[in-house]
Design a protein around this motif. Sequence first.
Motif, short mmCIF file in Angstrom:
data_model
loop_
_atom_site.label_atom_id
_atom_site.label_comp_id
_atom_site.label_asym_id
_atom_site.label_seq_id
_atom_site.Cartn_x
_atom_site.Cartn_y
_atom_site.Cartn_z
N PHE A 8 29.03 28.16 49.26
CA PHE A 8 29.55 29.54 49.05
C PHE A 8 31.09 29.61 48.74
N VAL A 9 31.83 28.91 49.46
CA VAL A 9 33.43 28.79 49.17
C VAL A 9 33.40 28.47 47.65
N ASN A 10 32.83 27.22 47.48
CA ASN A 10 32.94 26.72 46.07
C ASN A 10 32.56 27.77 45.01
N PHE A 11 31.59 28.62 45.12
CA PHE A 11 31.08 29.28 44.20
C PHE A 11 32.34 30.53 44.10
N ALA A 12 32.77 31.03 45.20
CA ALA A 12 33.82 31.85 45.37
C ALA A 12 35.09 31.52 44.30
N ASN A 13 35.34 30.22 44.77
CA ASN A 13 36.61 29.38 44.02
C ASN A 13 36.20 29.49 42.51
N ASN A 14 34.95 29.28 42.13
CA ASN A 14 34.57 29.17 40.68
C ASN A 14 34.84 30.52 40.10
N VAL A 15 34.51 31.73 40.77
CA VAL A 15 34.57 33.09 40.27
C VAL A 15 36.01 33.36 40.03
N ALA A 16 36.91 32.85 41.22
CA ALA A 16 38.17 33.12 40.99
C ALA A 16 38.99 32.47 39.79
N LYS A 17 38.50 31.28 39.45
CA LYS A 17 38.98 30.52 38.44
C LYS A 17 38.56 31.11 37.09
N HIS A 18 37.31 31.50 37.10
CA HIS A 18 37.03 32.09 35.90
C HIS A 18 37.47 33.54 35.62
N VAL A 19 37.87 34.12 36.61
CA VAL A 19 38.54 35.63 36.47
C VAL A 19 39.95 35.43 35.81
N ALA A 20 40.55 34.21 36.25
CA ALA A 20 42.20 33.99 35.74
C ALA A 20 42.05 33.67 34.41
N LEU A 21 41.07 32.79 34.13
CA LEU A 21 40.90 32.08 32.67
C LEU A 21 40.36 33.10 31.63
N ALA A 22 39.28 33.76 32.07
CA ALA A 22 38.54 34.73 31.03
C ALA A 22 38.90 36.03 30.87
N ASN A 23 39.62 36.62 31.85
CA ASN A 23 40.38 37.82 31.87
C ASN A 23 39.46 38.91 31.70
N PRO A 24 38.28 39.19 32.26
CA PRO A 24 37.14 40.35 32.06
C PRO A 24 38.06 41.75 32.76
N ALA A 25 37.56 42.69 31.93
CA ALA A 25 38.08 43.93 32.09
C ALA A 25 37.75 44.56 33.48
N ASP A 26 36.30 44.33 33.89
CA ASP A 26 36.13 44.95 35.10
C ASP A 26 35.03 44.05 35.72
N VAL A 27 34.08 44.53 36.73
CA VAL A 27 33.38 43.72 37.43
C VAL A 27 31.99 43.31 36.52
N ASP A 28 31.60 44.52 35.82
CA ASP A 28 30.48 44.64 35.04
C ASP A 28 30.76 43.58 33.82
N ALA A 29 31.97 43.56 33.19
CA ALA A 29 32.12 42.69 32.11
C ALA A 29 32.24 41.18 32.78
N LEU A 30 32.79 40.90 33.90
CA LEU A 30 32.70 39.56 34.53
C LEU A 30 31.50 39.29 34.74
N LEU A 31 30.41 40.06 34.99
CA LEU A 31 28.96 39.38 35.21
C LEU A 31 28.41 39.16 33.98
N ALA A 32 28.78 39.66 32.93
CA ALA A 32 28.22 39.49 31.67
C ALA A 32 28.64 38.18 30.63
#
Length: 310
Positions: A91-115
């Motif tokens: 679970f911790v690794n999954f959460a870390n991967n999401v944080a990394k993705h947000v930093a690098l991919a710059n989604p507009a919001d959670v819906d955009a992030l999920l897609a």
Amino acid sequence: MAAITSAMVKELRERTSAGMMDCKKALVESDGDMEKAIEWLREKGLSQAAKKASRIAAEGVVSQYVNENGTVGAIVEVNCETDFVAKTDNFVNFANNVAKHVALANPADVDALLAQPFVDDNSKTISDLISDATVAIGEKISVRRFSRFETTGVVSTYIHLGGKVGVMVEVAADEASRGNDDVKTFAHDLALQVAAAKPEAVRREEVDTAKLEKEKEILRAQALNEGKPEKIVDKMVQGRIEKYYKEVCLLEQLFVKDGEKTIKGLMAEIAKAAGASALDIVRFTRFERGEGIEKRKDDLAAEIAAMQKA
């Protein structure tokens, strides 16, 4: 072979909560038959996520990621159902991967992030990863919120109590002082300060106006209830508002590591020592895991009764 359309994949995903790629594969394997595709997913254990979708996920972690030069950072709250799962490596690794993705991919919001396709594996979206994690871990997994900062200054983060609280701050600094160790330490200390002292704004001008007026009303009522003469109540309220500012404004708070100096005073010291001409606090975000979510109340008797009824 029946043509597999995006609408079919979307429908199957909505009915099963399985990942997009898994839904497509299921439709291919079942030659486009929707019911057979659902059976295929069930047999593979990939539609289990749907059964967990209505559960309450109030545990979890706040995770963080900052790039190498400290100019881009993200914190994200990822929730699960139990504290036990929140502490597992998966679970911790999954959460870390999401944080990394947000930093690098710059989604507009959670819906955009999920897609978005995951930055480390573009064959799967973040939504697919959530479905995979839900099946693998055995609990409802959800990404609740995130914050991302990008700056020419310094971004710093602090995670407290294994992910119970997460803070990110942005400090404006000129190019010459951005890499200064004292400036980096100052940014980190600010994040720690926000975690511990819970400021509501950086400076007075940013305090919520409606909340401030409500506070004045409460303080005025308190003063009148104390029997104070009305002619001096306004002065008393102003004095108490000054105290209120010192509690909720980061710049005016006393430094948690040294109660003799304010954050504003500390910043002036650091700027002078580092030769920084533009040192300033721009903004901060503070997440506390599960805040505002109604936690599940386990009731074994009710659960057994519901199972029997079913």
